[in-house]
Every structure is written in C-alpha cells, then in structure tokens.
Design a protein around this motif. Structure first.
Motif, PDB file in Angstrom:
ATOM      1  N   TRP A   1       0.811  -1.213   0.000  1.00  0.00           N
ATOM      2  CA  TRP A   1       0.000   0.000   0.000  1.00  0.00           C
ATOM      3  C   TRP A   1       0.847   1.267   0.000  1.00  0.00           C
ATOM      4  CZ3 TRP A   1      -4.716   0.210  -1.567  1.00  0.00           C
ATOM      5  CH2 TRP A   1      -5.543  -0.913  -1.453  1.00  0.00           C
ATOM      6  N   VAL A   2       1.963   1.280   0.727  1.00  0.00           N
ATOM      7  CA  VAL A   2       2.776   2.499   0.748  1.00  0.00           C
ATOM      8  C   VAL A   2       3.574   2.658  -0.541  1.00  0.00           C
ATOM      9  CG1 VAL A   2       2.973   2.500   3.255  1.00  0.00           C
ATOM     10  CG2 VAL A   2       4.761   1.407   1.899  1.00  0.00           C
ATOM     11  N   ALA A   3       3.653   1.582  -1.354  1.00  0.00           N
ATOM     12  CA  ALA A   3       4.364   1.690  -2.634  1.00  0.00           C
ATOM     13  C   ALA A   3       3.733   2.762  -3.514  1.00  0.00           C
ATOM     14  CB  ALA A   3       4.364   0.344  -3.354  1.00  0.00           C
ATOM     15  N   ARG A   4       2.446   3.041  -3.306  1.00  0.00           N
ATOM     16  CA  ARG A   4       1.759   4.083  -4.086  1.00  0.00           C
ATOM     17  C   ARG A   4       2.233   5.486  -3.709  1.00  0.00           C
ATOM     18  NH1 ARG A   4      -3.970   1.830  -5.335  1.00  0.00           N
ATOM     19  NH2 ARG A   4      -3.671  -0.394  -5.017  1.00  0.00           N
ATOM     20  N   LEU A   5       2.984   5.573  -2.588  1.00  0.00           N
ATOM     21  CA  LEU A   5       3.454   6.878  -2.134  1.00  0.00           C
ATOM     22  C   LEU A   5       4.853   7.196  -2.622  1.00  0.00           C
ATOM     23  CD1 LEU A   5       2.213   6.676   1.577  1.00  0.00           C
ATOM     24  CD2 LEU A   5       1.003   7.594  -0.407  1.00  0.00           C
ATOM     25  N   GLY A   6       5.510   6.229  -3.271  1.00  0.00           N
ATOM     26  CA  GLY A   6       6.848   6.482  -3.799  1.00  0.00           C
ATOM     27  C   GLY A   6       7.927   5.669  -3.113  1.00  0.00           C
TER      28      GLY A   6
END
Length: 474
Positions: free
Chosen positions: A34-39
């Motif tokens: 999920w945090v991969a979408r934040l960079g």
C-alpha cells in the motif's frame, strides 16, 4: 510412547505455528504494497522500520519463549502454582522491558531512523521518523501479544495464536487503504493501521486466555491453595515476582540470544556480499526473503519440539531422544523438499519477486546453491527445540554465536567464488554447528534427568509461595 504419536503431536503443534509466522511476514508485505503508491521514499521507510521491529522481536522473546517452556513444563507436572508463577514471570518481564523500548524508542526515533538508513537524509528519513513515532509506542501491543502467544503455546494451544495473527492481518488489509489513502496519513497511516489491528487481536487474545481450560483450572487451583496462606505470603510477594521474572529470563534469554545472533549474522553477511557486486546484493536480499517460506517451517518445528519436550519432562518422562529422532526425520524431510524446490524453481521464484536481468540470474544461482545449507539448517534449528525444552539452550546459543562468527569469516575468505562461495561458507559453518549439536544429543543417553528437572521445578517455582497441596504425584 510410540514414534508415530510423537510425530503426530509435533506436526499438530507445528503447523499452526508455521501459519502464524507466515502471517507475521505477510503484515509487512501488506504495508509495503500500500505504501508503494506513495513512492520509493515511503517504501524504504517502511522497509527499514519492519527490519527494526524484527530485531526488537528478539528482545521480547526472552519473555515469550521463556514463558512457553515454563508453562509447558508446569502443565506436564500438573503443578498449578508453577504454572501461575510462569505466567506471572512473563508479564513481569513484559512490564520491565516494554517502557524501555517503547518510550526510549519514541524519544530516539529520529536518531534511530538516521542509523538504520545509513545516515542518508531526505524524504526517507522524515518518513521513517513519522512511522517510528507511531510504531515504537505501539510496540507495547506487539510485545504483549508475544507474551499471550507464549502462554497459550505453553498450555498446548498453538491454534489460537495462529488465528489471532490471521485476524490481525485481515484487519491490516482492510485498514491500510483507509488510513494511508482514505485519510491521507501516508506512512503514519500504515503504522496506525498495524497498531490498531494488533490491539484488536490482543484483546481477543486476552479473551482466549480467560477461556483456556488448562489455564483457568490452574489459576483456580493455585488460588484455592494460597487462600489460607495469604497472610504469610503477602510480605514475600515482591520477592516472589522478582524470582518469577528471573526464572523466565534465565529460560528465555538463551533463545533470544540465538535469534538475535542469527539475525545479526544475516545482516552482517550483506557487507560481505557487497564485495562481489551490486546485483549480488540485490539477489541476496530477494532470495533471503524467499527463504522465509522454508525457514519458518523449521522454526515452527522447533517451537513444537520445545513445547513437547518441556511438557513430557514436567510429567516425569524423559523422551528427548525419541522426540529428537522424530524431529530430525521431519526437519530433514522439510529441508530436502526445500532443496528440490529451489533447484527446480529458482528462476521462477526470483521472477515472482519482480527481479530481472543480472539480479534474477544471480538470485537463481544463489538459490540453487543454497540447498545443502538449508537441509543442515533445518536439522539444527528444529533439534534446538529439544534442548530449549530441556533447559540446555545456553549451550545452543553459544554454538550459534560461534557458528555465525565462523560463517562470516568463511564467507569473506570464499567471496572470490561469488555467491556459490557464500553458500559454501554457510554450509560449512552450519555443518560444524550440526556436529556440535549432535554431540549434545548423544549426551542424552545418560540416565534420565527427569528427577532433577522435576525437583528443580518444585524448588524454584513453588517455594516462594509455599508448596502446592494440589500438586499431583508424577
């Protein structure tokens, strides 16, 4: 007791532990997805925070593992006072350790983030600090869950900890997108979702403790036995708590040291692999994560052997050699399955983790060379449970520490051979560790130590509060 019964009980205890351990790794993977979408900065922050949490697990293993062994032994001896003392010791250690880690970690969150990120600044440092500001105070929940799991496992229930881990993962899966993206909290949202999910699972764990028949009967028997002694026991209560904590720490510390030494050795090996090349470092990191599927099975079998051995020794039966034979059979089979799987599917495993080109090739070669080491590792880790359950874990921890030091020295010397040289170094070091534990195993041929173990349990556990009249003869 027959070999088939030992084997059946070991499998029955081990498979829920395996699923529980896999669920623990899955929690980190869910957060990463999920945090991969934040960079990339957010991914790096959560990745290093997860590694720190894994290292901190070694701290609370002192309480969790020690409680498991002592509760299992008291259960076998049918000694309610000893079981109550073991449970109490685990919680006293939790109360001593948790404030140091949770409060100290929160106050030092920025230096800690800087340390694990190698001194690099930028977004990753700020994001890791944000994550730690929630996750480190929340470590109190993680530690408490470990103690609850240890108590339940000692009572013979390995399925409930598995269910609690799956429950926590399911909640994380649902709460992550809500807090990370819905409330736009970023990496802090991932930490909040993880702590909240674990809190719900912990509450359910306390309910399970209350409903557990073995623990409830032991508590009732211990309270009834002490009802007439309350006046004389009160002045010694503080001393009794201290003694409970010392016993749990003495039992669990070697297991914690073993875990931390093995994790530290794996991290130190990265520096040696870095001498070979960047692609090899990436391949090593990916392959190590892929290995978790196999190594967690070894650790699950280890916990099962520890519970089984401690329980039977408490009951007055020295079955260490019989349990050891079945553990070796099961561990050897698991290690061989891992060897064959890696030989056949190494390239596909690397591709499944998203690697390509030189990294994929190097990783596939590493996995294919790793088989002999995994077979030896399976036998060593699983056999360790027999010695943990019988109180011989200090010697086991010394073997692990010496083995990891030898592994690093051999890896440095053989790094000129590339990743196959690293695998050879790991296999040679593990072969020597297996030889050392085999020597320990042969010593179990001496006359049964049951009387010693039970007398030690009586004097060390029941004396502070007086002998338990409800204790049945073994």
């Amino acid at each position: 007791m027959g070999a088939a019964e030992h084997r059946r009980d070991l499998v029955s205890l081990a498979y829920p532990v395996y699923l529980e351990l896999l669920a623990g790794v899955t929690a980190g993977i869910i957060n990463m997805v999920w945090v991969a979408r934040l960079g990339g900065g957010a991914v790096a922050a959560v990745a290093v925070a997860t590694n720190v949490e894994n290292l901190l697990l070694g701290v609370i293993l002192v309480a969790g593992s020690g409680t498991t062994v002592l509760v299992a032994r008291a259960r076998g001896a049918e000694d309610p006072a000893a079981m109550r003392s073991a449970v109490r010791g685990g919680w006293v250690l939790w109360a001593l350790v948790t404030p140091l880690v949770a409060i100290g970690g929160y106050l030092c969150r920025e230096p800690l983030a800087r340390l694990v990120l190698g001194g690099n600044g930028g977004d990753s440092l700020l994001l890791a600090t944000d994550y730690f500001s929630i996750a480190l105070p929340g470590i109190a929940v993680f530690f408490a869950t470990n103690v609850v799991d240890g108590i339940l496992k000692g009572a013979g229930d390995t399925r409930t900890p598995m269910k609690l881990a799956i429950l926590a993962n399911g909640l994380i899966l649902g709460l992550d997108p809500l807090f990370i993206l819905g409330f736009d909290l970023g990496v802090r949202g991932a930490a909040i979702a993880t702590v909240l999910s674990r809190t719900v699972a912990l509450i359910c764990g306390f309910v399970a403790l209350h409903r557990n028949g073995v623990l409830r009967q032991a508590a009732q028997a211990a309270q009834a036995a002490q009802a007439g002694q309350a006046a004389q026991a009160a002045p010694r209560r503080a001393g009794s708590l201290s003694a409970d904590a010392r016993r749990t720490a003495a039992t669990g510390l070697p297991m914690s040291a073993d875990f931390v030494a093995r994790m530290a050795g794996a991290l130190a090996l990265v520096a040696v692999v870095a001498r070979i090349g960047v692609s090899e470092v990436a391949a090593y990191g990916i392959a190590t994560k892929a290995m978790y599927v196999a190594t967690m099975a070894f650790y699950a079998l280890r916990q099962a052997a520890s519970i089984r051995t401690a329980h039977l020794l408490g009951a007055g039966r020295d079955e260490r050699r019989a349990i050891g034979r079945q553990v070796l059979l099961l561990a050897g089979s698991l290690g061989l399955m891992a060897l064959l799987t890696l030989l056949a599917a190494g390239p596909w495993i690397m591709r499944a983790f998203g690697s390509e080109g030189e990294v994929a090739e190097a990783g596939a070669l590493y996995l294919r060379c790793l088989g002999p080491y995994l077979v030896l590792l399976a036998c060593f880790i699983a056999m360790g449970g027999v010695f943990e359950g019988s109180g011989d874990s200090p010697a086991l921890a010394r073997i692990t520490v010496c083995g990891m030091a030898l592994q690093l020295a051999l890896a440095y010397a053989l790094s000129g051979l590339g990743l196959p040289g690293i695998c050879l170094a790991m296999a040679l070091a593990m072969a020597l560790q297996c030889a050392a534990i085999a020597r320990m195993y042969r010593r179990t041929e001496r006359p049964p130590a049951t009387d010693y173990d039970n007398s030690r349990l009586k004097t060390s556990v029941t004396e502070p509060d007086g002998p338990s009249p409800d204790r049945r003869p073994t």
